[in-house]
Enzyme design. Structure first.
Site, mmCIF file in Angstrom:
data_model
loop_
_atom_site.group_PDB
_atom_site.id
_atom_site.type_symbol
_atom_site.label_atom_id
_atom_site.label_comp_id
_atom_site.label_asym_id
_atom_site.label_seq_id
_atom_site.Cartn_x
_atom_site.Cartn_y
_atom_site.Cartn_z
ATOM 1 N N ARG A 88 53.506 39.084 39.982
ATOM 2 C CA ARG A 88 54.701 39.449 39.212
ATOM 3 C C ARG A 88 54.402 40.565 38.219
ATOM 4 O O ARG A 88 55.303 41.333 37.859
ATOM 5 C CB ARG A 88 55.280 38.214 38.510
ATOM 6 C CG ARG A 88 55.898 37.223 39.479
ATOM 7 C CD ARG A 88 56.498 36.047 38.738
ATOM 8 N NE ARG A 88 55.509 35.263 38.033
ATOM 9 C CZ ARG A 88 54.816 34.257 38.583
ATOM 10 N NH1 ARG A 88 55.033 33.906 39.825
ATOM 11 N NH2 ARG A 88 53.917 33.606 37.883
ATOM 12 N N GLU A 99 43.135 25.234 34.760
ATOM 13 C CA GLU A 99 43.240 23.810 34.422
ATOM 14 C C GLU A 99 42.478 22.983 35.463
ATOM 15 O O GLU A 99 41.726 22.078 35.134
ATOM 16 C CB GLU A 99 44.717 23.430 34.382
ATOM 17 C CG GLU A 99 44.989 22.155 33.656
ATOM 18 C CD GLU A 99 46.482 21.858 33.628
ATOM 19 O OE1 GLU A 99 47.277 22.744 33.977
ATOM 20 O OE2 GLU A 99 46.822 20.719 33.286
HETATM 21 P P1 AMP Z 1 47.194 32.156 31.824
HETATM 22 O O1 AMP Z 1 45.955 32.697 32.468
HETATM 23 O O2 AMP Z 1 47.131 30.699 31.558
HETATM 24 O O3 AMP Z 1 47.609 32.949 30.600
HETATM 25 O O4 AMP Z 1 48.355 32.274 32.887
HETATM 26 C C1 AMP Z 1 48.961 33.463 33.077
HETATM 27 C C2 AMP Z 1 49.408 33.661 34.511
HETATM 28 O O5 AMP Z 1 49.938 32.468 35.103
HETATM 29 C C3 AMP Z 1 50.481 34.692 34.510
HETATM 30 O O6 AMP Z 1 50.134 35.660 35.474
HETATM 31 C C4 AMP Z 1 51.746 33.937 34.865
HETATM 32 O O7 AMP Z 1 52.397 34.593 35.904
HETATM 33 C C5 AMP Z 1 51.340 32.559 35.309
HETATM 34 N N1 AMP Z 1 51.950 31.451 34.540
HETATM 35 C C6 AMP Z 1 51.297 30.559 33.749
HETATM 36 N N2 AMP Z 1 52.122 29.647 33.235
HETATM 37 C C7 AMP Z 1 53.347 29.957 33.691
HETATM 38 C C8 AMP Z 1 54.662 29.378 33.497
HETATM 39 N N3 AMP Z 1 54.868 28.288 32.742
HETATM 40 N N4 AMP Z 1 55.701 29.976 34.120
HETATM 41 C C9 AMP Z 1 55.509 31.078 34.890
HETATM 42 N N5 AMP Z 1 54.324 31.648 35.109
HETATM 43 C C10 AMP Z 1 53.245 31.107 34.512
#
Ligand code: AMP
Length: 177
Positions: free
Chosen positions: A65, A102
């Site tokens: 995205r 996670e």
């Molecule tokens: P993080 O590495 O935990 O910051 O996760 C970021 C990536 O996971 C991004 O590229 C988002 O597209 C996706 N992502 C994580 N949590 C969500 C959520 N609640 N809704 C949509 N996309 C998410």
């Protein structure tokens, strides 16, 4: 902080999908925002205005995205676009960075020659959650000599404290939860 009318419209266009892709996750679906011609262009304009034209040489988008948002930002900056992809998707010489999810691990890659040493780079993605994806991307860029000028997200899930992983960088998000 209360939303400006512009941000309120963006917020109203994000769809909450409970328990996707697994139980307990509230997925922030940006497809209605992308499909709204005012919201889509507002997101791009606000990110470009935050950094300002002429400040970056490359915009990095994170699969998948992130590509949708990073490409028009790069176009408006007059900057180049560079993809960061999941392991095994890029065809040329790559550098990779792994980080903990996670459950399990994720590996991201960048082409080793995608950014010239000293180039100023903005990172763009849809959601800042725990910050693992964004900080791994910053490491990839710095590992090949780029300078991370800043990071921009449409959405920030503040309760996951992703910003803590990005201390020292200019981080902007448009809609906070
Ligand atoms: P993080 O590495 O935990 O910051 O996760 C970021 C990536 O996971 C991004 O590229 C988002 O597209 C996706 N992502 C994580 N949590 C969500 C959520 N609640 N809704 C949509 N996309 C998410």
């Amino acid at each position: 902080m209360t939303d400006t009318p512009q941000i309120a419209r963006l917020r109203a266009s994000v769809r909450d999908v409970p328990d996707f892709p697994k139980p307990g996750i509230m997925f922030k679906d940006i497809t209605p925002l992308l499909a709204d011609e005012v919201c889509f262009s507002t997101v791009i304009d606000l990110i470009v205005a935050h950094f300002g034209r002429g400040t970056v040489d490359k915009v990095v988008g994170i699969e998948a995205r992130g590509f949708i948002v990073a490409s028009p930002v790069a176009y408006h900056f007059g900057a180049g676009f560079v993809p960061v992809r999941k392991a095994g998707k890029l065809p040329w010489d790559t550098r990779s960075e792994s980080y903990a999810l996670e459950y399990g691990e994720e590996t991201l890659e960048i082409h080793a020659d995608a950014i010239k040493p000293g180039e100023r780079v903005a990172i763009v993605d849809d959601v800042l959650a725990t910050g693992g994806t964004a900080s791994a991307t910053a490491k990839l860029i710095e590992g090949i000599g780029g300078i991370v000028y800043g990071l921009a997200f449409i959405i920030e899930l503040g309760f996951l404290h992703g910003r803590k992983q990005l201390e020292g960088y200019d981080v902007v998000s448009l809609i906070e939860y």
